[in-house]
Scaffold this active site. Structure first.
Site, PDB file in Angstrom:
ATOM      1  N   GLY A   1      24.254 179.687  83.206  1.00 44.14           N
ATOM      2  CA  GLY A   1      25.299 180.218  82.351  1.00 44.14           C
ATOM      3  C   GLY A   1      25.032 181.670  82.030  1.00 44.14           C
TER       4      GLY A   1
ATOM      5  N   GLN B   1      25.427 189.297  77.270  1.00 43.37           N
ATOM      6  CA  GLN B   1      24.227 189.519  78.072  1.00 43.37           C
ATOM      7  C   GLN B   1      24.386 190.655  79.069  1.00 43.37           C
ATOM      8  OE1 GLN B   1      23.867 185.055  78.831  1.00 43.37           O
ATOM      9  NE2 GLN B   1      21.741 185.757  78.989  1.00 43.37           N
TER      10      GLN B   1
ATOM     11  N   CYS C   1      16.518 181.456  79.841  1.00 43.60           N
ATOM     12  CA  CYS C   1      17.593 182.401  79.561  1.00 43.60           C
ATOM     13  C   CYS C   1      17.468 183.572  80.514  1.00 43.60           C
ATOM     14  CB  CYS C   1      17.489 182.881  78.113  1.00 43.60           C
ATOM     15  SG  CYS C   1      18.812 183.998  77.618  1.00 43.60           S
ATOM     16  N   LEU C   2      18.579 183.990  81.099  1.00 41.80           N
ATOM     17  CA  LEU C   2      18.546 185.141  81.998  1.00 41.80           C
ATOM     18  C   LEU C   2      18.116 186.412  81.273  1.00 41.80           C
ATOM     19  CD1 LEU C   2      21.745 184.512  84.151  1.00 41.80           C
ATOM     20  CD2 LEU C   2      19.351 184.198  84.817  1.00 41.80           C
TER      21      LEU C   2
ATOM     22  N   HIS D   1      23.951 176.756  74.579  1.00 43.48           N
ATOM     23  CA  HIS D   1      23.166 177.977  74.749  1.00 43.48           C
ATOM     24  C   HIS D   1      24.100 179.200  74.831  1.00 43.48           C
ATOM     25  CE1 HIS D   1      19.604 180.210  76.486  1.00 43.48           C
ATOM     26  NE2 HIS D   1      20.601 180.980  76.906  1.00 43.48           N
ATOM     27  N   GLU D   2      25.132 179.118  75.675  1.00 39.41           N
ATOM     28  CA  GLU D   2      26.021 180.260  75.861  1.00 39.41           C
ATOM     29  C   GLU D   2      26.878 180.522  74.625  1.00 39.41           C
ATOM     30  OE1 GLU D   2      25.263 182.174  78.219  1.00 39.41           O
ATOM     31  OE2 GLU D   2      23.995 180.681  79.206  1.00 39.41           O
TER      32      GLU D   2
ATOM     33  N   HIS E   1      24.835 182.433  72.258  1.00 43.46           N
ATOM     34  CA  HIS E   1      24.804 183.867  72.575  1.00 43.46           C
ATOM     35  C   HIS E   1      25.993 184.579  71.941  1.00 43.46           C
ATOM     36  CE1 HIS E   1      21.444 184.795  75.098  1.00 43.46           C
ATOM     37  NE2 HIS E   1      21.736 183.872  76.013  1.00 43.46           N
TER      38      HIS E   1
END
Length: 168
Positions: A34, A39, A77-78, A119-120, A123
């Site tokens: 995701g 981000q 996480c990216l 998670h997203e 963010h």
């Protein structure tokens, strides 16, 4: 930007569709599950996902939880490449929002998809997954973050405003 809540999307236009395409391209190139707009430096409530063959995007997502069942497992996480930490999340989620053309969308997820949707959305609310950890896990995660090769670099330039703070 990762700790600042994103602004709701109010215009569903070609620019938004371009953002969704950019997010998908970045997600694919990074081989992630995701990716939220914040981000990549865009402060809008948009994210894309691709988990277990299910892919899509949500604009202005809102989450509902049909029960109290939880899962505890590895999450990455990216924005923190290569690091994974056990994190408690809800097992089941119903995510509602819109597509990039403004039509209503609902995604029902369990397990990894539920983890990704939470998670997203976090963010977009300015919350990092390490914020969801208990104190011992968070401390261990922060040690790993500080030891990561990508951590650090030059300190950001901080400017002091010549204007009075808080109207004083």
């Amino acid at each position: 930007m990762l700790t600042t809540p994103a602004d709701p999307v109010t215009t569903f236009d070609a620019e938004l569709r371009r953002l969704v395409r950019d997010l998908f391209d970045t997600l694919e190139s990074e081989r992630g599950s995701g990716l939220a707009a914040v981000q990549i430096g865009v402060g809008q409530r948009v994210f894309v996902f691709h988990v277990d063959g299910v892919h899509g995007h949500l604009v202005n997502p809102v989450l509902d939880f049909p029960d109290d069942e939880e899962q505890d497992g590895p999450e990455g996480c990216l924005s923190m490449p290569g690091l994974y930490f056990d994190t408690v999340r809800r097992q089941h989620v119903v995510a509602r929002g819109h597509c990039d053309r403004g039509d209503p969308v609902q995604v029902v997820g369990s397990g990894e998809l539920a983890r990704c949707l939470q998670h997203e959305t976090d963010h977009l609310d300015g919350v990092l997954f390490i914020d969801r950890m208990d104190t011992p896990r968070r401390r261990a995660a922060m040690r790993a973050v500080r030891a990561a090769p990508w951590f650090g670099g030059p300190a950001p330039l901080v400017k002091v405003s010549p204007h009075p703070l808080y109207g004083k």
